[in-house]
Design a protein around this motif. Sequence first.
Motif, PDB file in Angstrom:
ATOM      1  N   PHE A   1     -57.223 -27.352 -46.317  1.00  0.00           N
ATOM      2  CA  PHE A   1     -56.848 -26.974 -44.945  1.00  0.00           C
ATOM      3  C   PHE A   1     -57.697 -27.752 -43.950  1.00  0.00           C
ATOM      4  CE2 PHE A   1     -55.250 -22.336 -45.765  1.00  0.00           C
ATOM      5  CZ  PHE A   1     -54.425 -22.822 -46.768  1.00  0.00           C
ATOM      6  N   THR A   2     -57.100 -28.080 -42.813  1.00  0.00           N
ATOM      7  CA  THR A   2     -57.818 -28.752 -41.735  1.00  0.00           C
ATOM      8  C   THR A   2     -57.454 -28.102 -40.412  1.00  0.00           C
ATOM      9  OG1 THR A   2     -57.733 -30.863 -42.930  1.00  0.00           O
ATOM     10  CG2 THR A   2     -58.258 -30.947 -40.575  1.00  0.00           C
ATOM     11  N   VAL A   3     -58.479 -27.680 -39.669  1.00  0.00           N
ATOM     12  CA  VAL A   3     -58.259 -27.082 -38.358  1.00  0.00           C
ATOM     13  C   VAL A   3     -58.550 -28.133 -37.284  1.00  0.00           C
ATOM     14  CG1 VAL A   3     -60.626 -26.162 -38.211  1.00  0.00           C
ATOM     15  CG2 VAL A   3     -58.781 -25.100 -36.885  1.00  0.00           C
ATOM     16  N   SER A   4     -57.735 -28.121 -36.239  1.00  0.00           N
ATOM     17  CA  SER A   4     -57.919 -29.057 -35.132  1.00  0.00           C
ATOM     18  C   SER A   4     -57.440 -28.386 -33.851  1.00  0.00           C
ATOM     19  CB  SER A   4     -57.156 -30.355 -35.385  1.00  0.00           C
ATOM     20  OG  SER A   4     -55.760 -30.110 -35.465  1.00  0.00           O
ATOM     21  N   ARG A   5     -57.756 -29.000 -32.728  1.00  0.00           N
ATOM     22  CA  ARG A   5     -57.317 -28.428 -31.460  1.00  0.00           C
ATOM     23  C   ARG A   5     -56.959 -29.522 -30.483  1.00  0.00           C
ATOM     24  NH1 ARG A   5     -61.619 -24.432 -29.803  1.00  0.00           N
ATOM     25  NH2 ARG A   5     -60.364 -24.214 -27.908  1.00  0.00           N
ATOM     26  N   ASP A   6     -56.040 -29.185 -29.591  1.00  0.00           N
ATOM     27  CA  ASP A   6     -55.651 -30.043 -28.490  1.00  0.00           C
ATOM     28  C   ASP A   6     -55.752 -29.189 -27.237  1.00  0.00           C
ATOM     29  OD1 ASP A   6     -54.435 -31.607 -26.563  1.00  0.00           O
ATOM     30  OD2 ASP A   6     -52.861 -32.329 -27.896  1.00  0.00           O
ATOM     31  N   ASN A   7     -56.887 -29.261 -26.566  1.00  0.00           N
ATOM     32  CA  ASN A   7     -57.100 -28.406 -25.401  1.00  0.00           C
ATOM     33  C   ASN A   7     -56.121 -28.728 -24.274  1.00  0.00           C
ATOM     34  OD1 ASN A   7     -59.091 -26.995 -26.714  1.00  0.00           O
ATOM     35  ND2 ASN A   7     -60.801 -27.931 -25.608  1.00  0.00           N
ATOM     36  N   ALA A   8     -55.665 -29.954 -24.195  1.00  0.00           N
ATOM     37  CA  ALA A   8     -54.688 -30.308 -23.161  1.00  0.00           C
ATOM     38  C   ALA A   8     -53.381 -29.544 -23.363  1.00  0.00           C
ATOM     39  CB  ALA A   8     -54.433 -31.807 -23.180  1.00  0.00           C
ATOM     40  N   LYS A   9     -53.078 -29.216 -24.609  1.00  0.00           N
ATOM     41  CA  LYS A   9     -51.867 -28.454 -24.916  1.00  0.00           C
ATOM     42  C   LYS A   9     -52.171 -26.978 -25.139  1.00  0.00           C
ATOM     43  CE  LYS A   9     -49.356 -32.315 -27.011  1.00  0.00           C
ATOM     44  NZ  LYS A   9     -48.651 -32.820 -28.218  1.00  0.00           N
ATOM     45  N   ASN A  10     -53.454 -26.613 -24.960  1.00  0.00           N
ATOM     46  CA  ASN A  10     -53.844 -25.209 -25.129  1.00  0.00           C
ATOM     47  C   ASN A  10     -53.461 -24.691 -26.521  1.00  0.00           C
ATOM     48  OD1 ASN A  10     -55.393 -23.491 -23.527  1.00  0.00           O
ATOM     49  ND2 ASN A  10     -53.638 -22.266 -22.880  1.00  0.00           N
ATOM     50  N   THR A  11     -53.640 -25.533 -27.510  1.00  0.00           N
ATOM     51  CA  THR A  11     -53.145 -25.236 -28.853  1.00  0.00           C
ATOM     52  C   THR A  11     -54.179 -25.586 -29.914  1.00  0.00           C
ATOM     53  OG1 THR A  11     -50.871 -25.685 -28.138  1.00  0.00           O
ATOM     54  CG2 THR A  11     -51.284 -25.671 -30.508  1.00  0.00           C
ATOM     55  N   VAL A  12     -54.261 -24.744 -30.925  1.00  0.00           N
ATOM     56  CA  VAL A  12     -55.070 -25.004 -32.111  1.00  0.00           C
ATOM     57  C   VAL A  12     -54.122 -25.053 -33.308  1.00  0.00           C
ATOM     58  CG1 VAL A  12     -56.846 -24.065 -33.636  1.00  0.00           C
ATOM     59  CG2 VAL A  12     -57.144 -23.976 -31.168  1.00  0.00           C
ATOM     60  N   TYR A  13     -54.405 -25.956 -34.226  1.00  0.00           N
ATOM     61  CA  TYR A  13     -53.550 -26.154 -35.387  1.00  0.00           C
ATOM     62  C   TYR A  13     -54.315 -25.856 -36.676  1.00  0.00           C
ATOM     63  CZ  TYR A  13     -51.010 -28.900 -31.910  1.00  0.00           C
ATOM     64  OH  TYR A  13     -50.335 -29.306 -30.790  1.00  0.00           O
ATOM     65  N   LEU A  14     -53.565 -25.458 -37.691  1.00  0.00           N
ATOM     66  CA  LEU A  14     -54.120 -25.329 -39.035  1.00  0.00           C
ATOM     67  C   LEU A  14     -53.178 -26.078 -39.973  1.00  0.00           C
ATOM     68  CD1 LEU A  14     -56.413 -24.061 -40.745  1.00  0.00           C
ATOM     69  CD2 LEU A  14     -54.823 -22.189 -41.258  1.00  0.00           C
ATOM     70  N   GLN A  15     -53.608 -27.253 -40.407  1.00  0.00           N
ATOM     71  CA  GLN A  15     -52.831 -28.037 -41.363  1.00  0.00           C
ATOM     72  C   GLN A  15     -53.186 -27.553 -42.765  1.00  0.00           C
ATOM     73  OE1 GLN A  15     -50.460 -30.558 -40.870  1.00  0.00           O
ATOM     74  NE2 GLN A  15     -50.169 -30.382 -43.086  1.00  0.00           N
ATOM     75  N   MET A  16     -52.177 -27.129 -43.498  1.00  0.00           N
ATOM     76  CA  MET A  16     -52.393 -26.556 -44.827  1.00  0.00           C
ATOM     77  C   MET A  16     -51.676 -27.429 -45.851  1.00  0.00           C
ATOM     78  SD  MET A  16     -51.991 -22.491 -43.991  1.00  0.00           S
ATOM     79  CE  MET A  16     -50.232 -22.599 -43.810  1.00  0.00           C
ATOM     80  N   ASN A  17     -52.444 -28.062 -46.714  1.00  0.00           N
ATOM     81  CA  ASN A  17     -51.896 -28.932 -47.746  1.00  0.00           C
ATOM     82  C   ASN A  17     -52.170 -28.358 -49.122  1.00  0.00           C
ATOM     83  OD1 ASN A  17     -51.140 -30.812 -45.747  1.00  0.00           O
ATOM     84  ND2 ASN A  17     -53.123 -31.844 -45.868  1.00  0.00           N
ATOM     85  N   ASN A  18     -51.431 -28.846 -50.101  1.00  0.00           N
ATOM     86  CA  ASN A  18     -51.595 -28.407 -51.490  1.00  0.00           C
ATOM     87  C   ASN A  18     -51.624 -26.877 -51.576  1.00  0.00           C
ATOM     88  OD1 ASN A  18     -51.966 -28.567 -54.259  1.00  0.00           O
ATOM     89  ND2 ASN A  18     -54.188 -28.837 -54.112  1.00  0.00           N
ATOM     90  N   LEU A  19     -50.646 -26.266 -50.971  1.00  0.00           N
ATOM     91  CA  LEU A  19     -50.606 -24.806 -50.907  1.00  0.00           C
ATOM     92  C   LEU A  19     -50.427 -24.197 -52.288  1.00  0.00           C
ATOM     93  CD1 LEU A  19     -48.605 -24.474 -47.619  1.00  0.00           C
ATOM     94  CD2 LEU A  19     -50.788 -23.355 -48.071  1.00  0.00           C
ATOM     95  N   LYS A  20     -51.060 -23.054 -52.467  1.00  0.00           N
ATOM     96  CA  LYS A  20     -51.026 -22.327 -53.735  1.00  0.00           C
ATOM     97  C   LYS A  20     -50.417 -20.947 -53.512  1.00  0.00           C
ATOM     98  CE  LYS A  20     -55.374 -24.553 -55.070  1.00  0.00           C
ATOM     99  NZ  LYS A  20     -56.773 -24.331 -55.533  1.00  0.00           N
ATOM    100  N   PRO A  21     -49.872 -20.329 -54.560  1.00  0.00           N
ATOM    101  CA  PRO A  21     -49.301 -18.985 -54.395  1.00  0.00           C
ATOM    102  C   PRO A  21     -50.293 -17.985 -53.806  1.00  0.00           C
ATOM    103  CG  PRO A  21     -48.600 -19.913 -56.477  1.00  0.00           C
ATOM    104  CD  PRO A  21     -49.599 -20.873 -55.896  1.00  0.00           C
ATOM    105  N   GLU A  22     -51.566 -18.151 -54.116  1.00  0.00           N
ATOM    106  CA  GLU A  22     -52.565 -17.222 -53.570  1.00  0.00           C
ATOM    107  C   GLU A  22     -52.823 -17.421 -52.082  1.00  0.00           C
ATOM    108  OE1 GLU A  22     -52.889 -19.203 -56.257  1.00  0.00           O
ATOM    109  OE2 GLU A  22     -54.922 -20.044 -56.393  1.00  0.00           O
TER     110      GLU A  22
END
Length: 120
Positions: A68-89
């Motif tokens: 997982f990678t968290v990032s933010r774009d304050n100009a868009k007032n938005t925070v993102y959570l990129q989730m890769n290689n997702l698992k059932p858990e």
Amino acid sequence: QLQLVESGGGLVQPGGSLRLSCVASGFTLDYYAIGWFRQAPGKEREGVSCINSSGRSTNYADSVKGRFTVSRDNAKNTVYLQMNNLKPEDTDVYYCAAELYCSGSNWGSWGQGTQVTVSS
């Protein structure tokens, strides 16, 4: 009303990816750390990740480090959570919340959550 709104959840196969978004309504995110949490019915809430107000500092739960990678774009007032290689858990309802610092405990402005389901 100060509120965060999550989106981007869905159904994905194991190994797949999703990107969650957390958008602020009624306030600017510039001065806040944003945390991502997840919780399933009957389970305790788990902290997943946090990003400080500047975006220069992030942290992750051991269970998601390297995926997982968290990032933010304050100009868009938005925070993102990129989730890769997702698992059932990783299946849970994911929430974002605001605090002054990632080390704080007074998280507020909780969103309604977005469901992530990882299943084949």
